[in-house]
Structures are given as structure tokens and as C-alpha cells.
Design an enzyme around this catalytic site. Sequence first.
Site, PDB file in Angstrom:
ATOM      1  CG  ASP A 381      -1.899   0.957   1.203  1.00  6.16           C
ATOM      2  OD1 ASP A 381      -2.144   1.883   0.275  1.00  6.16           O
ATOM      3  OD2 ASP A 381      -2.506   1.473   2.171  1.00  6.16           O
ATOM      4  CB  CYS A 408      -3.596   6.659  -3.522  1.00 11.31           C
ATOM      5  SG  CYS A 408      -1.749   6.888  -3.190  1.00 11.31           S
TER       6      CYS A 408
END
Length: 453
Positions: A381, A408
Site C-alpha cells: 500500500d 492511490c
Amino acid sequence: MLSKNDVIDVEIVDLTHQGQGLAKVDGLVFFVDNALPGEKIRMRILKIKKKIGYGKVEEYLELSPNRVQDLDANYLRTGIADLGHLTYDKQLEFKSQQVANNLSKIAGINDIEVLPTLGMDQPYAYRNKAQVPVRRVKGQLETGFFRKNSHDLVPIEDFYIQDKEIDRLVVFVRDLLRRFDLKPYDEKEQTGLIRNLVVRRGHYSGETMLVIVTSRPKIFRIEQIIEKITQTFPQVVSTIQNINEKNTNVVFGADFRTLYGKATITDSILGNHYKISAQSFYQVNTVMAEKLYQTAIDFSHLTKEDVVIDAYSGIGTIGLSLAKQVKQVYGVEVVEKAVQDAKENAQANGISNAEYVCAPAEKTMADWVKAGIKPTVIIVDPPRKGLTESFIRASVDTAPAKITYISCNPATMARDIKLYQELGYKLEKVQPVDLFPQTHHIECVALLKRKAE
Ligand code: SAH
């Protein structure tokens, strides 16, 4: 030849990844704020470079049926809601399409279905964190948001996508700062005291942290100010001062001082409780973060035999959410405070099979290879810049059956997936999850599986 200040009629043909309208004229590509595909506009040329230009809408000649017409223009000017002028169902479509485009253009992957973006039922007032600059505007201390690409403060009371309780607290504190005559920071003159207000509120717990960022240590009559705040907002369980003496865009300086209450707030995610410090990363949309983590967990198909690496672990939220389903979790995270939080969070939730290392993930991954650790699943992540090549190579050396990539930034994710494919992994599926409604930001989960040899 087109030149600056010309006014021409154009049709918007596309939307950039940052939500700007795109028009093509005479071999040039123009970027235009607040313009949607299908719209016809009268455009004033603001700037022309070799192949690209920037334009501004002078007049709308034809509007898109997908336009939200009553959006407050300040949300676009500041970028608070830079996709807020597009209807929500189209925002969700746009995000899946962006992920598919990146995979196609950057990784050459065209045969994978990007699933429809999971959206929110109420895609407003979701942010559990505010970071609000304090400046003087027209002689008065104001809180608000900077106009895009500038440091001009636009005063704002309703931040649209922020928890309404946070908005209420910010306005209350702003009024107190005025009443106590505290001076807002002035970047040009390098004078004034109050630089920023940072607020975090636990979505489920309601526990609230207020951080007052100042340019110097001394805040005159701060005890009285805090007393007034906690009388009206008893949920403020932590008030912290952060001192930032530097002339920088970075919000926090190194010096945190707890003025009142605790140094952390607590919130819960997927049934576990978490302590959150001012400087730790914590997903700003709790409800959708739960959906994101659940998607990553479902994609990983975990069993009691699994050994899971949680890389870029923050305060441990992902690994601890799945720890009870697996044999062992190893986490790595570079921010020391976050690692401390992760260790305490493991203990507080009765989890004894999760270990955390504070170091850059690329270094630790290589150490784990040497130590002979054999993960079956690696969950990553990373921040916007994605993984490093050394991390990717080391992770492949440990030969996990699955790599679950939470991203993201679909562009760096596509770049990293390209390398994973070259090193023997295959992209199975991608699920975007809308953590940032009304903005152009995209979050998604991708599952990679090791190809049989
Ligand atoms: N998984 C967590 C955090 C994700 S954000 C969550 O869902 O809340 C990315 C995290 O990566 C941040 O906590 C950041 O501090 C950390 N980070 C950034 N660069 C890193 C690096 N090189 N090595 C390890 N962690 C890093």
C-alpha cells in the site's frame, strides 16, 4: 496563429486525470478548468506553449447533461472538490476508465476487466481529517483553503466533503482566535503566529484531536482558549501544539506538544480499535477504507496457513484486520510513530502474530529475503510514487503466491504491475474503491498471481 487572449469556440472532448476539460484546436491541446466532455464553450486563451495551452471558460454555449449545476464555485477554485461539477455516477465511471487507460497505456494490459468503482451512498462530508490554513484576508483572521496553485486563502466555512462536526469546530476555533486577538501567519512577511489548524475525528468514536500549528512556541492565553473549546466540544479529547518555524509548505514541524488530554485519538476499523497520532497516516474516509481493506482481504483468499507481509503498513490497519485469519503478519513502515502505534494497536486488539519493523520497505524486503522469510501473500500500500524496482525484485524473490496491490495512483501502479508481469506474475483483477468522492483522486486494489512454472 492562435495567441494569448484570443477567444474561440471549442468543444470539450475529454477529461484529464486531474479533472480538467480538454479541447483540441489547430494541433494544440488546451486544458480548461470547469469544463466537461461534450460541452461547447467560448474559451479565452490564457497561455500557449509549443503543443499545449491553457484556456478559461468565458461562456458556456452548451452544457453537459452530466453537469452538477449548483456546486459552489469555490470548491472548484480551491480544488476541494475538483470533480464536484460531474454527477457522482459519472465520477465513478471516470475512475474505472482512468484505471483501465493507465493499465493499457503504461503496462500494455488490455485484456483485464476493471470492475465498476465502488461508490458511497452519501458521497459528501466523509473526510475525518481537516488541514486548514489560517491567514489574514481583508484585515481579518480567516480559515479556508488556498486557491489552486497559489497561497491566496479563500475563506470557507462549509468544506463540503469534510465531517460536519470538524467544520463546526474549525469555525468555532477561528472565532476564538479572532476574539483572543491571535495573529495569523503571514508567509511573505514571515510574521504572525497561527499557521494551520489540523483536526482529526474518529468516524465511529467521535473522539477529536485539534492540532494548532504555530510559528513560535508561546501562545498567549492558550489555557483559556482550550477551556472554551472543550466546554463546547467535549469530544475534543486531545489538543496538541505543533511548532513549525520554517518557511515551508510542509504543515508540521518536528516539535509536538500535548497541551490538553491525550496525544492520540482512537477509532475503529473492521472491528479493531486503533490509536492514531497526529503525524501517522490514517485513511481519511473510514467507511470506504473498510470497503477497500475488505476488498484486499477478499482478493487475497486467506487461510490459517498464510504468512502475510503488510508493506507500507502505517498504524497497522490492514495487517491487523486480517491477522486473526492467518498464521503470521509481518509489517514494515518508515514513520517511527506509526510503527509504535501499530505495535500498541496489535497488543490492544489481542493480536500476537503481527510483528513490525521501522525502516524503508525496500530495505526490509531484502532483509526478509536473506532471513529466509517465506510469505504466501504480500500486500503493498505504497504512497503515490509507488514501489521501487528493488522492492519489486526482492518481493518476487520470496515467491508469494499472491501480491495484493493497493494503490492511490493508477499510473505508478500500472508501471509496477508491468514489471511484476515480466517477473512471472499475472494481473487477475482490479477493483477501484472511491475513497475520495468529488475529487479526481483514485484508489484501487489489484490482485496479481504467480504463474505456474
Ligand atoms: N497501509 C496503511 C498506510 C498506507 S499510506 C493504511 O492503510 O493506513 C503509505 C504508508 O507508507 C505511509 O504510512 C508512509 O509513512 C509509508 N511509507 C512511505 N514511504 C515508505 C517506505 N519507503 N518504506 C516504508 N513505508 C513507507
